[in-house]
Design a protein around this motif. Structure first.
Motif, PDB file in Angstrom:
ATOM      1  N   CYS A  29       0.707  -1.154   0.038  1.00 33.08           N
ATOM      2  CA  CYS A  29       0.083  -0.099  -0.068  1.00 33.08           C
ATOM      3  C   CYS A  29       0.695   1.238  -0.032  1.00 33.08           C
ATOM      4  O   CYS A  29       0.408   2.250  -0.366  1.00 33.08           O
ATOM      5  N   CYS A  36      -4.712   3.515  -2.076  1.00 35.88           N
ATOM      6  CA  CYS A  36      -4.986   2.846  -1.109  1.00 35.88           C
ATOM      7  C   CYS A  36      -5.963   3.454  -0.089  1.00 35.88           C
ATOM      8  O   CYS A  36      -6.690   2.936   0.623  1.00 35.88           O
ATOM      9  N   CYS A  37      -5.732   4.740   0.278  1.00 32.96           N
ATOM     10  CA  CYS A  37      -6.606   5.336   1.497  1.00 32.96           C
ATOM     11  C   CYS A  37      -7.951   5.520   0.494  1.00 32.96           C
ATOM     12  O   CYS A  37      -8.970   5.404   1.031  1.00 32.96           O
ATOM     13  N   PHE A  40      -9.786   2.190   0.977  1.00 26.58           N
ATOM     14  CA  PHE A  40     -10.015   1.923   2.088  1.00 26.58           C
ATOM     15  C   PHE A  40     -11.318   2.582   2.607  1.00 26.58           C
ATOM     16  O   PHE A  40     -12.323   2.004   3.389  1.00 26.58           O
ATOM     17  N   TRP A  41     -11.505   3.873   2.390  1.00 25.45           N
ATOM     18  CA  TRP A  41     -12.515   4.821   2.732  1.00 25.45           C
ATOM     19  C   TRP A  41     -13.794   4.589   1.736  1.00 25.45           C
ATOM     20  O   TRP A  41     -14.995   4.845   2.203  1.00 25.45           O
ATOM     21  N   PHE A  43     -14.400   1.825  -0.524  1.00 23.22           N
ATOM     22  CA  PHE A  43     -14.225   0.732  -1.437  1.00 23.22           C
ATOM     23  C   PHE A  43     -15.091   0.347  -2.740  1.00 23.22           C
ATOM     24  O   PHE A  43     -14.500   0.085  -3.819  1.00 23.22           O
ATOM     25  N   PRO A 104      -9.958  -5.592  -0.544  1.00 23.93           N
ATOM     26  CA  PRO A 104      -9.606  -4.451  -0.922  1.00 23.93           C
ATOM     27  C   PRO A 104      -7.874  -4.255  -1.391  1.00 23.93           C
ATOM     28  O   PRO A 104      -7.559  -3.590  -2.393  1.00 23.93           O
ATOM     29  N   CYS A 105      -7.220  -5.116  -0.884  1.00 33.50           N
ATOM     30  CA  CYS A 105      -5.915  -5.169  -1.158  1.00 33.50           C
ATOM     31  C   CYS A 105      -5.463  -5.596  -2.590  1.00 33.50           C
ATOM     32  O   CYS A 105      -4.701  -5.310  -3.365  1.00 33.50           O
ATOM     33  N   CYS A 108      -6.463  -2.789  -4.941  1.00 32.49           N
ATOM     34  CA  CYS A 108      -5.550  -1.928  -5.144  1.00 32.49           C
ATOM     35  C   CYS A 108      -4.299  -2.629  -5.753  1.00 32.49           C
ATOM     36  O   CYS A 108      -3.739  -1.883  -6.820  1.00 32.49           O
TER      37      CYS A 108
END
Length: 132
Positions: A29, A36-37, A40-41, A43, A104-105, A108
């Motif tokens: 990340c 990545c933010c 995260f916030w 998705f 999520p990873c 990304c």
């Protein structure tokens, strides 16, 4: 005045970059913190935008979120498709595990891969000349 007739039109050239590995690991990340933010916030938005940039339907990742399935079929198929498009080694079993536990990873990672391999296509604009 001489005129030259063009028989074939120029076509865009697609350069296919092959690599046997992903450009970044799943948890890298720090390679692109703003991306990545965003994932995260928000998705769902991130997954939809990434899918659209890949050339698929904008709302396709919402299928994964609405189904509530253990293995998300859209995320897994996108990952497999990206591996095949870019010539990245891997197995469907690994893709299944990654999409199930690190959703999520992996989105990304796929977005970073597309950003890293982005090759702009330059089209030459021509004009029509009438020979009347």
């Amino acid at each position: 005045m001489t005129s030259k007739m063009v028989i074939t039109q120029p076509e865009p050239i697609m350069v296919h970059q092959d690599s046997s590995e992903w450009g970044s690991e799943i948890c890298d990340c720090c390679n692109d913190v703003p991306m990545c933010c965003f994932a995260f916030w928000c998705f769902p938005c991130f997954a939809c935008i990434t899918t659209k940039k890949y050339g698929q339907c904008l709302c396709l990742p919402l299928v994964d979120m609405s189904m509530g399935a253990l293995v998300p079929p859209v995320a897994m198929s996108m990952r497999v498709s990206m591996r095949h498009r870019y010539g990245i080694r891997g197995t469907m079993c690994n893709d299944c595990v990654c999409t199930t536990f690190c959703r999520p990873c992996i989105w990304c990672q796929m977005a970073r891969e597309m950003k890293e391999r982005d090759i702009p296509i330059v089209l030459v604009n021509t004009y029509k000349k009438s020979f009347a």
